[in-house]
Motif scaffolding. Structure first.
Motif, PDB file in Angstrom:
ATOM      1  N   ILE A 405       0.856  -1.189   0.000  1.00  0.00           N
ATOM      2  CA  ILE A 405       0.000   0.000   0.000  1.00  0.00           C
ATOM      3  C   ILE A 405       0.888   1.233   0.000  1.00  0.00           C
ATOM      4  O   ILE A 405       2.063   1.181   0.378  1.00  0.00           O
ATOM      5  CB  ILE A 405      -0.950   0.042   1.218  1.00  0.00           C
ATOM      6  N   SER A 406       0.324   2.341  -0.396  1.00  0.00           N
ATOM      7  CA  SER A 406       1.087   3.589  -0.422  1.00  0.00           C
ATOM      8  C   SER A 406       1.221   4.153   0.988  1.00  0.00           C
ATOM      9  O   SER A 406       0.470   3.783   1.908  1.00  0.00           O
ATOM     10  CB  SER A 406       0.386   4.609  -1.313  1.00  0.00           C
ATOM     11  N   TYR A 407       2.163   5.065   1.151  1.00  0.00           N
ATOM     12  CA  TYR A 407       2.327   5.735   2.432  1.00  0.00           C
ATOM     13  C   TYR A 407       1.049   6.482   2.817  1.00  0.00           C
ATOM     14  O   TYR A 407       0.593   6.445   3.968  1.00  0.00           O
ATOM     15  CB  TYR A 407       3.513   6.704   2.358  1.00  0.00           C
ATOM     16  N   THR A 408       0.449   7.153   1.844  1.00  0.00           N
ATOM     17  CA  THR A 408      -0.778   7.915   2.110  1.00  0.00           C
ATOM     18  C   THR A 408      -1.888   6.995   2.614  1.00  0.00           C
ATOM     19  O   THR A 408      -2.613   7.325   3.564  1.00  0.00           O
ATOM     20  CB  THR A 408      -1.234   8.645   0.836  1.00  0.00           C
ATOM     21  N   LYS A 409      -2.020   5.815   1.990  1.00  0.00           N
ATOM     22  CA  LYS A 409      -3.032   4.861   2.411  1.00  0.00           C
ATOM     23  C   LYS A 409      -2.740   4.361   3.824  1.00  0.00           C
ATOM     24  O   LYS A 409      -3.651   4.176   4.645  1.00  0.00           O
ATOM     25  CB  LYS A 409      -3.074   3.691   1.430  1.00  0.00           C
ATOM     26  N   ALA A 410      -1.455   4.142   4.143  1.00  0.00           N
ATOM     27  CA  ALA A 410      -1.094   3.678   5.477  1.00  0.00           C
ATOM     28  C   ALA A 410      -1.488   4.694   6.540  1.00  0.00           C
ATOM     29  O   ALA A 410      -2.037   4.340   7.600  1.00  0.00           O
ATOM     30  CB  ALA A 410       0.410   3.403   5.540  1.00  0.00           C
ATOM     31  N   VAL A 411      -1.211   5.960   6.283  1.00  0.00           N
ATOM     32  CA  VAL A 411      -1.581   7.010   7.239  1.00  0.00           C
ATOM     33  C   VAL A 411      -3.098   7.063   7.404  1.00  0.00           C
ATOM     34  O   VAL A 411      -3.624   7.225   8.520  1.00  0.00           O
ATOM     35  CB  VAL A 411      -1.025   8.368   6.779  1.00  0.00           C
ATOM     36  N   GLU A 412      -3.814   6.901   6.319  1.00  0.00           N
ATOM     37  CA  GLU A 412      -5.279   6.905   6.371  1.00  0.00           C
ATOM     38  C   GLU A 412      -5.804   5.767   7.239  1.00  0.00           C
ATOM     39  O   GLU A 412      -6.716   5.962   8.067  1.00  0.00           O
ATOM     40  CB  GLU A 412      -5.830   6.785   4.949  1.00  0.00           C
ATOM     41  N   LEU A 413      -5.223   4.574   7.069  1.00  0.00           N
ATOM     42  CA  LEU A 413      -5.643   3.424   7.874  1.00  0.00           C
ATOM     43  C   LEU A 413      -5.346   3.649   9.353  1.00  0.00           C
ATOM     44  O   LEU A 413      -6.143   3.302  10.227  1.00  0.00           O
ATOM     45  CB  LEU A 413      -4.944   2.151   7.386  1.00  0.00           C
ATOM     46  N   LEU A 414      -4.190   4.212   9.629  1.00  0.00           N
ATOM     47  CA  LEU A 414      -3.810   4.459  11.022  1.00  0.00           C
ATOM     48  C   LEU A 414      -4.732   5.481  11.686  1.00  0.00           C
ATOM     49  O   LEU A 414      -5.056   5.367  12.867  1.00  0.00           O
ATOM     50  CB  LEU A 414      -2.353   4.930  11.089  1.00  0.00           C
ATOM     51  N   LYS A 415      -5.133   6.476  10.929  1.00  0.00           N
ATOM     52  CA  LYS A 415      -6.035   7.487  11.499  1.00  0.00           C
ATOM     53  C   LYS A 415      -7.396   6.897  11.845  1.00  0.00           C
ATOM     54  O   LYS A 415      -8.112   7.420  12.703  1.00  0.00           O
ATOM     55  CB  LYS A 415      -6.198   8.638  10.510  1.00  0.00           C
ATOM     56  N   ASN A 416      -7.746   5.810  11.178  1.00  0.00           N
ATOM     57  CA  ASN A 416      -9.032   5.167  11.432  1.00  0.00           C
ATOM     58  C   ASN A 416      -8.995   4.141  12.561  1.00  0.00           C
ATOM     59  O   ASN A 416     -10.013   3.518  12.864  1.00  0.00           O
ATOM     60  CB  ASN A 416      -9.533   4.499  10.147  1.00  0.00           C
ATOM     61  N   VAL A 417      -7.816   3.915  13.165  1.00  0.00           N
ATOM     62  CA  VAL A 417      -7.706   2.981  14.283  1.00  0.00           C
ATOM     63  C   VAL A 417      -8.383   3.590  15.506  1.00  0.00           C
ATOM     64  O   VAL A 417      -8.058   4.709  15.923  1.00  0.00           O
ATOM     65  CB  VAL A 417      -6.221   2.660  14.592  1.00  0.00           C
ATOM     66  N   THR A 418      -9.320   2.860  16.088  1.00  0.00           N
ATOM     67  CA  THR A 418     -10.059   3.384  17.239  1.00  0.00           C
ATOM     68  C   THR A 418      -9.833   2.592  18.525  1.00  0.00           C
ATOM     69  O   THR A 418     -10.170   3.068  19.605  1.00  0.00           O
ATOM     70  CB  THR A 418     -11.577   3.380  16.930  1.00  0.00           C
ATOM     71  N   ILE A 430       4.871  12.216   8.765  1.00  0.00           N
ATOM     72  CA  ILE A 430       5.678  11.639   9.846  1.00  0.00           C
ATOM     73  C   ILE A 430       6.337  10.344   9.369  1.00  0.00           C
ATOM     74  O   ILE A 430       5.893   9.714   8.411  1.00  0.00           O
ATOM     75  CB  ILE A 430       4.820  11.330  11.085  1.00  0.00           C
ATOM     76  N   ASP A 431       7.418   9.941  10.056  1.00  0.00           N
ATOM     77  CA  ASP A 431       7.972   8.602   9.867  1.00  0.00           C
ATOM     78  C   ASP A 431       7.122   7.629  10.662  1.00  0.00           C
ATOM     79  O   ASP A 431       6.785   7.885  11.828  1.00  0.00           O
ATOM     80  CB  ASP A 431       9.414   8.545  10.368  1.00  0.00           C
ATOM     81  N   LEU A 432       6.762   6.507  10.061  1.00  0.00           N
ATOM     82  CA  LEU A 432       5.962   5.512  10.780  1.00  0.00           C
ATOM     83  C   LEU A 432       6.826   4.846  11.850  1.00  0.00           C
ATOM     84  O   LEU A 432       7.952   4.420  11.583  1.00  0.00           O
ATOM     85  CB  LEU A 432       5.423   4.464   9.808  1.00  0.00           C
ATOM     86  N   ALA A 433       6.298   4.759  13.060  1.00  0.00           N
ATOM     87  CA  ALA A 433       7.013   4.142  14.173  1.00  0.00           C
ATOM     88  C   ALA A 433       6.668   2.665  14.267  1.00  0.00           C
ATOM     89  O   ALA A 433       5.752   2.168  13.588  1.00  0.00           O
ATOM     90  CB  ALA A 433       6.643   4.844  15.477  1.00  0.00           C
ATOM     91  N   SER A 434       7.391   1.962  15.123  1.00  0.00           N
ATOM     92  CA  SER A 434       7.150   0.529  15.293  1.00  0.00           C
ATOM     93  C   SER A 434       5.717   0.230  15.715  1.00  0.00           C
ATOM     94  O   SER A 434       5.102  -0.732  15.252  1.00  0.00           O
ATOM     95  CB  SER A 434       8.115  -0.043  16.329  1.00  0.00           C
TER      96      SER A 434
END
Length: 441
Positions: A405-418, A430-434
């Motif tokens: 997946i693209s970086y943009t898609k990854a950030v989008e998925l992370l923002k949706n984590v509840t 941002i750099d993605l952390a562990s």
């Protein structure tokens, strides 16, 4: 010439005659792998006793031997008439034995055993102080740090060593099969490789300083008056030479006087050199360290990465990789930070991001498949004792295409984590952390 060559050959032959014949040792792994097919074969086996016990009222002994070639042990049977049993049965004893491979009685767990006819060598241990326990008694990994010289004899460290060997070997095979050249990059470097981590400095200044301080303690530097007296002597010797030349003295007299003058000058030079000696690390006038006095004449470090050097080879040889030790001086005691580790770094010319991802995916899958094919026994040990799902993960990774997946898609998925609050804020750029990578993308 011919006679000399013949004499040398005869001498070499006589030396070889004095040596014992080579021992063709068979690995325990090979004996066990062949199983009953090798029954009746005479072999020489070397190993260390895991457990030893006398049986039949001391008439014979069972020895469980390990030579590190595999996780399993080979059972050897030694009669008391062959060798004193008490010298063989202590855990840790090193033995080299000769015997015949036999099929054991029905109902035993071994598929073959060794009937020993000769004990060739014995390295005894003091059972009262040998630190590794008998049989399958486990020591904690922390405890093994206290017996570094023996810990490789344990099942765990032995398995890790065999797995690491196979992974390193498979890495070289993978890159060779895919057209990469193996490049050796410097371990000592003056580059910080784009700030990849804190670096360990390599220097001789400390040892030089210690040597100077010891020298000054044993032989203090001269005083001003001693140097001045030596200079006065030089002037006197110079005057003598001048007088002899003016008096047209003999060549021998003048030569002797000149030699004395030169010795006097050499003494002054040494005294002045010693007078300049100062204890401690040499420094410039501004207080900074004078690295021009160091071995490399400038600051040098243990490498944090071979990347910069291997990139230059990629710009000439296309596909290259380096696989060697790297060092990080980061004072962090976590499983993700090591002071020393080995790192694989490939570089590919004329490649785009998709090419890089394809190579990385193929490499990881290759290693996973290699472990399943060549380290089954050791991986089963790891599953039993440390990681219940290790083999399942290897099977999954080796057979399943990687999702991209693209970086943009990854950030989008992370923002949706509840169901989780991240310690590091999630936003584009941002750099993605562990914590972001672990199960949420």
């Amino acid at each position: 010439m011919a006679a000399d060559a013949a004499a040398a050959a005869m001498s070499a032959t006589s030396l070889c005659d004095d040596l014992e014949p080579a021992t063709v040792r068979t690995r325990i792994r090979d004996v066990l792998a062949a199983g009953a097919a090798r029954a009746g074969d005479r072999v020489v086996v070397g190993g260390w006793v895991r457990t030893g016990r006398e049986q039949g009222k001391g008439s014979f002994a069972f020895l469980e031997l390990s030579d590190g070639s595999c996780a399993a042990t080979l059972q050897a049977i030694v009669d008391a008439a062959v060798h004193p049993l008490a010298r063989l049965t202590a855990t840790g004893t090193s033995v080299l034995v000769e015997g015949v491979i036999k099929e054991p009685p029905e109902g035993t767990k071994q598929n073959v055993e060794l009937k020993v006819s000769r004990v060739l060598e014995v390295g005894e241990v003091d059972a009262a102080v040998y630190p590794l326990p008998k049989g399958k008694v486990k020591l904690t990994l922390e405890k093994l740090r206290d017996v570094v010289h023996l810990r490789s004899r344990t099942n765990t460290i032995g398995a890790v060593a065999r797995i690491r060997h196979q992974l390193a070997y498979a890495s070289h095979r993978f890159f060779d099969e895919n057209g990469f050249l193996y490049v050796h990059t410097p371990i000592i470097t003056t580059s910080d490789c784009e700030g990849a981590g804190e670096m360990f400095q390599v220097t001789t200044l400390f040892s030089q300083a210690e040597k100077t301080e010891k020298e000054l303690r044993e032989n203090p530097k001269p005083s001003d008056s001693e140097i001045e007296a030596a200079k006065v002597l030089v002037k006197e010797k110079g005057d003598v030479v001048a007088q002899l030349k003016a008096a047209k003295a003999s060549k021998q007299e003048i030569s002797t006087a000149v030699d004395e003058l030169n010795r006097a000058k050499e003494i002054v030079s040494k005294l002045e050199e010693r007078f300049k000696l100062k204890p401690g690390i040499p420094r410039k006038d501004d207080g900074s360290i004078a690295f021009e006095n160091d071995f490399f004449k400038r600051q040098a470090f243990l490498t944090v990465s071979g990347q910069l050097q291997v990139e230059t080879y990629a710009c000439a040889l296309s596909s290259v990789y380096t696989f060697g030790p790297t060092f990080r001086a980061e004072n962090s005691h976590t499983s993700r930070h090591l002071a020393e580790f080995w790192m694989v770094e490939p570089e590919i010319a004329f490649a785009n991001l998709q090419d890089d991802m394809n190579c990385a995916e193929k490499y990881v899958q290759y290693l996973c498949k290699w472990l399943l094919d060549h380290c089954q026994e050791d991986m089963e040990f790891m599953v039993k004792n440390y990681d219940k799902s290790a083999i399942e993960r290897l099977e999954l990774v080796s057979s399943t295409p990687f999702v991209r997946i693209s970086y943009t898609k990854a950030v989008e998925l992370l923002k949706n984590v509840t169901d989780k609050k991240f310690d590091n804020k999630v936003e584009w750029g941002i750099d993605l952390a562990s914590e972001h990578e672990r199960g949420y993308i």
